[in-house]
Motif scaffolding. Structure first.
Motif, PDB file in Angstrom:
ATOM      1  N   UNK A  78       0.563  -0.949  -0.298  1.00  0.00           N
ATOM      2  CA  UNK A  78      -0.086  -0.333   0.202  1.00  0.00           C
ATOM      3  C   UNK A  78       1.079   1.292   0.409  1.00  0.00           C
ATOM      4  N   UNK A  79       0.383   2.162  -0.477  1.00  0.00           N
ATOM      5  CA  UNK A  79       0.902   3.608  -0.965  1.00  0.00           C
ATOM      6  C   UNK A  79       0.472   4.973  -0.617  1.00  0.00           C
ATOM      7  N   UNK A  80       1.478   5.903  -0.333  1.00  0.00           N
ATOM      8  CA  UNK A  80       0.520   6.952   0.225  1.00  0.00           C
ATOM      9  C   UNK A  80       1.875   7.803  -0.696  1.00  0.00           C
ATOM     10  N   UNK A  81       1.141   7.897  -2.378  1.00  0.00           N
ATOM     11  CA  UNK A  81       2.111   8.828  -2.816  1.00  0.00           C
ATOM     12  C   UNK A  81       1.920  10.437  -2.608  1.00  0.00           C
ATOM     13  N   UNK A  82       2.821  11.413  -2.053  1.00  0.00           N
ATOM     14  CA  UNK A  82       2.045  13.006  -1.910  1.00  0.00           C
ATOM     15  C   UNK A  82       3.622  13.415  -2.045  1.00  0.00           C
ATOM     16  N   UNK A  83       3.961  13.878  -3.225  1.00  0.00           N
ATOM     17  CA  UNK A  83       5.367  14.428  -3.980  1.00  0.00           C
ATOM     18  C   UNK A  83       5.536  15.915  -2.745  1.00  0.00           C
ATOM     19  N   UNK A  84       6.799  15.959  -2.366  1.00  0.00           N
ATOM     20  CA  UNK A  84       7.197  16.928  -1.507  1.00  0.00           C
ATOM     21  C   UNK A  84       6.654  16.877  -0.333  1.00  0.00           C
ATOM     22  N   UNK A  85       6.274  15.912   0.390  1.00  0.00           N
ATOM     23  CA  UNK A  85       6.243  16.022   1.805  1.00  0.00           C
ATOM     24  C   UNK A  85       7.529  14.963   1.974  1.00  0.00           C
ATOM     25  N   UNK A  86       8.378  15.073   3.240  1.00  0.00           N
ATOM     26  CA  UNK A  86       9.637  14.352   3.070  1.00  0.00           C
ATOM     27  C   UNK A  86       8.958  13.778   5.583  1.00  0.00           C
ATOM     28  N   UNK A  87       9.146  13.122   5.781  1.00  0.00           N
ATOM     29  CA  UNK A  87       9.262  13.319   7.292  1.00  0.00           C
ATOM     30  C   UNK A  87       7.782  12.407   7.534  1.00  0.00           C
ATOM     31  N   UNK A  88       6.907  12.026   7.208  1.00  0.00           N
ATOM     32  CA  UNK A  88       5.644  11.652   6.734  1.00  0.00           C
ATOM     33  C   UNK A  88       5.424  10.133   7.611  1.00  0.00           C
ATOM     34  N   UNK A  89       6.107   9.456   8.055  1.00  0.00           N
ATOM     35  CA  UNK A  89       6.259   8.141   8.605  1.00  0.00           C
ATOM     36  C   UNK A  89       6.003   8.636  10.256  1.00  0.00           C
ATOM     37  N   UNK A  90       6.861   9.846  10.482  1.00  0.00           N
ATOM     38  CA  UNK A  90       6.778  10.071  12.192  1.00  0.00           C
ATOM     39  C   UNK A  90       5.563  11.654  11.962  1.00  0.00           C
ATOM     40  N   UNK A  91       5.703  12.053  11.494  1.00  0.00           N
ATOM     41  CA  UNK A  91       4.284  13.283  11.195  1.00  0.00           C
ATOM     42  C   UNK A  91       3.674  13.307  11.310  1.00  0.00           C
TER      43      UNK A  91
END
Length: 101
Positions: A78-91
């Motif tokens: 399963x993928x959450x594809x959101x270009x330009x966003x980083x550190x979302x694993x914890x964010x």
């Protein structure tokens, strides 16, 4: 992008002496850890964060590591594809925790 994936080895030498598949799964988790990408492993899935090419290359290498121990491998992704966003694993989790106080 964040990818949640699960690999399931079956058949061949994939089954451990105790009936589990820990050795084959450990081979995949080692690939993820060696990748240098942000990751988290849970009882059901491994989460991996990075750009498309890097993440998918790690998923392929992890799948190949399991396939080295089993003649058949199941992959759930399963993928959450959101270009330009980083550190979302914890964010993402941090934002929810802030709301919960």
């Amino acid at each position: 992008m964040i990818v949640a994936f699960s690999l399931t080895p079956s058949g061949g030498d994939a089954v451990d002496a105790d009936g589990g598949m820990s050795a084959a799964v450990a081979a995949a988790v080692q690939v993820v850890r060696d990748s240098g990408l942000p990751h988290q492993t849970t009882a059901m899935f491994t989460y991996l964060e990075g750009d498309w090419d890097d993440v998918m290359a790690v998923v392929k290498r992890a799948t190949d590591a399991v396939a080295a121990n089993a003649p058949r491998v199941g992959l759930v992704l399963k993928a959450d594809i959101r270009p330009g966003h980083t550190d979302e694993l914890t964010g993402k989790v941090d934002r929810v925790d802030r709301l919960l106080g």
